[in-house]
Motif scaffolding. Structure first.
Motif, PDB file in Angstrom:
ATOM      1  N   THR A  29     -66.420  28.780 110.078  1.00  0.00           N
ATOM      2  CA  THR A  29     -66.639  30.774 110.381  1.00  0.00           C
ATOM      3  C   THR A  29     -66.908  31.558 109.187  1.00  0.00           C
ATOM      4  O   THR A  29     -67.154  32.585 109.235  1.00  0.00           O
ATOM      5  CB  THR A  29     -64.992  31.131 110.813  1.00  0.00           C
ATOM      6  N   SER A  30     -67.305  30.721 107.895  1.00  0.00           N
ATOM      7  CA  SER A  30     -67.638  31.311 106.725  1.00  0.00           C
ATOM      8  C   SER A  30     -66.921  32.510 106.476  1.00  0.00           C
ATOM      9  O   SER A  30     -67.541  33.317 106.233  1.00  0.00           O
ATOM     10  CB  SER A  30     -69.110  31.455 106.877  1.00  0.00           C
ATOM     11  N   TYR A  78     -70.710  19.704 114.052  1.00  0.00           N
ATOM     12  CA  TYR A  78     -70.082  20.595 113.083  1.00  0.00           C
ATOM     13  C   TYR A  78     -71.160  21.533 112.569  1.00  0.00           C
ATOM     14  O   TYR A  78     -71.984  20.911 112.139  1.00  0.00           O
ATOM     15  CB  TYR A  78     -69.315  19.807 111.963  1.00  0.00           C
ATOM     16  N   GLY A 125     -59.640  23.542 101.936  1.00  0.00           N
ATOM     17  CA  GLY A 125     -58.790  24.041 102.644  1.00  0.00           C
ATOM     18  C   GLY A 125     -57.739  24.736 102.011  1.00  0.00           C
ATOM     19  O   GLY A 125     -56.535  24.664 102.394  1.00  0.00           O
ATOM     20  N   ILE A 175     -58.842  21.189  96.118  1.00  0.00           N
ATOM     21  CA  ILE A 175     -58.004  21.534  97.610  1.00  0.00           C
ATOM     22  C   ILE A 175     -59.171  22.012  98.248  1.00  0.00           C
ATOM     23  O   ILE A 175     -59.066  23.296  98.358  1.00  0.00           O
ATOM     24  CB  ILE A 175     -56.764  21.991  97.542  1.00  0.00           C
TER      25      ILE A 175
HETATM   26  C1  LIP Z   1     -63.143  26.374 102.802  1.00  0.00           C
HETATM   27  C2  LIP Z   1     -64.122  25.406 103.842  1.00  0.00           C
HETATM   28  C3  LIP Z   1     -63.957  25.792 105.109  1.00  0.00           C
HETATM   29  C4  LIP Z   1     -64.855  27.046 105.106  1.00  0.00           C
HETATM   30  C5  LIP Z   1     -64.284  28.303 104.129  1.00  0.00           C
HETATM   31  C6  LIP Z   1     -63.872  27.491 102.774  1.00  0.00           C
HETATM   32  P1  LIP Z   1     -62.187  26.287 100.357  1.00  0.00           P
HETATM   33  O1  LIP Z   1     -62.876  25.687 101.511  1.00  0.00           O
HETATM   34  O2  LIP Z   1     -63.560  24.099 103.845  1.00  0.00           O
HETATM   35  O3  LIP Z   1     -64.691  25.197 106.114  1.00  0.00           O
HETATM   36  O4  LIP Z   1     -64.797  27.754 106.350  1.00  0.00           O
HETATM   37  O5  LIP Z   1     -64.847  29.350 104.020  1.00  0.00           O
HETATM   38  O6  LIP Z   1     -65.198  27.216 101.962  1.00  0.00           O
HETATM   39  O7  LIP Z   1     -62.376  27.449 100.052  1.00  0.00           O
HETATM   40  O8  LIP Z   1     -60.661  26.216 101.273  1.00  0.00           O
HETATM   41  O9  LIP Z   1     -61.961  25.053  99.619  1.00  0.00           O
END
Ligand code: LIP
Length: 260
Positions: free
Chosen positions: A152-153, A198, A84, A82
């Motif tokens: 935004t990490s 992106y 996101g 999942i």
């Molecule tokens: C997320 C990424 C998102 C990033 C988050 C996280 P997750 O994945 O899809 O772009 O900004 O840091 O890595 O952790 O929701 O699977």
């Protein structure tokens, strides 16, 4: 093989849509880095079904008990059950199930499915990218006409200053910014021409593996933020864009002092 993986990913989508309000949320590296019982259940489902297809393949997944993802194996599934997760926890209805198949360090197949919109993005190397079976292809776009999607990490806040410095420069030179919280879908939206650029300073391989192939097969340029090739066995920055914007994106990252 691609169609079989697509069918398995669609089945995993039903698990996500069927989630009840009690998601069993736990913290991983901090209060921003979440995992739910559904992440674990979907990963276990995918690992079982994908390795039944390719028993000799490795499996590199985001969640605990991830299988043997050693890249010296010929083929490795790189999976975010999942992508996101925070969106999923909050009921934001924008998450992707991401399955990539890596072969000797090169992405061979990629599937990303958003169960909320019933949109399945897929690609096979050198064979094109598709959305629900319809071929995708980018139209030319320069940065001044681009919609820019930023990551935004949030698990790596040491990159906040450079991220928002880049966002300001890109905002000044583009049409507008977006932020979604699901990297795999961000790359698919680039492939579909919904956005044109992106970037994200640090992502895990499962966030970007499948989506990077889908975006490339649609005609995007996909590199790390210093223009290098993406690795699929360790974390990396990401710069993915329409060919008319990619050089500008790398130049802005450099001018803002991005360092990996
Ligand atoms: C997320 C990424 C998102 C990033 C988050 C996280 P997750 O994945 O899809 O772009 O900004 O840091 O890595 O952790 O929701 O699977």
């Amino acid at each position: 093989m691609l169609q079989q993986i697509e069918a398995i990913v669609r089945e995993a989508g039903a698990l996500v849509l069927g989630a009840d309000a009690e998601k069993g949320v736990k913290e991983k590296s901090g209060h921003q880095d979440l995992v739910t019982r559904y992440d674990s259940a979907v990963q276990a489902f995918l690992e079982r079904r994908l390795l039944a297809l390719l028993p000799e393949a490795g499996f590199l997944g985001e969640e605990e008990q991830a299988g043997d993802g050693h890249t010296e194996r010929k083929q490795v599934f790189v999976v975010d059950p999942i992508d996101g997760t925070t969106n999923f926890v909050k009921g934001y209805n924008h998450s992707g199930i991401s399955v990539g198949l890596c072969d000797h360090g090169q992405m061979e197949l990629g599937v990303v499915y958003n169960p909320y919109t019933d949109e399945l993005f897929s690609a096979k190397r050198a064979d094109g990218a598709f959305l629900n079976g319809k071929r995708l292809g980018l139209k030319p776009c320069t940065l001044d006409r681009a919609i820019v999607l930023m990551g935004t990490s949030p698990y790596y806040r040491q990159y906040a200053d450079v991220t928002f410095a880049m966002a300001r420069k890109l905002y000044d030179r583009s049409m507008d910014l977006r932020r979604s919280g699901a990297a795999s879908l961000d790359l698919c939206y680039l492939a579909a021409g919904r956005i044109d650029c992106y970037f994200e300073c640090l992502l895990s391989p499962w966030d970007l593996a499948a989506g990077s192939l889908i975006a490339q097969e649609a005609g995007a340029l996909v590199t790390d933020m210093q223009g290098g090739s993406l690795p699929f066995d360790r974390k990396s920055s990401l710069a993915a864009a329409n060919p008319g914007c990619h050089a500008d994106l790398l130049e802005i990252a450099k001018s803002c002092g991005f360092q990996p």
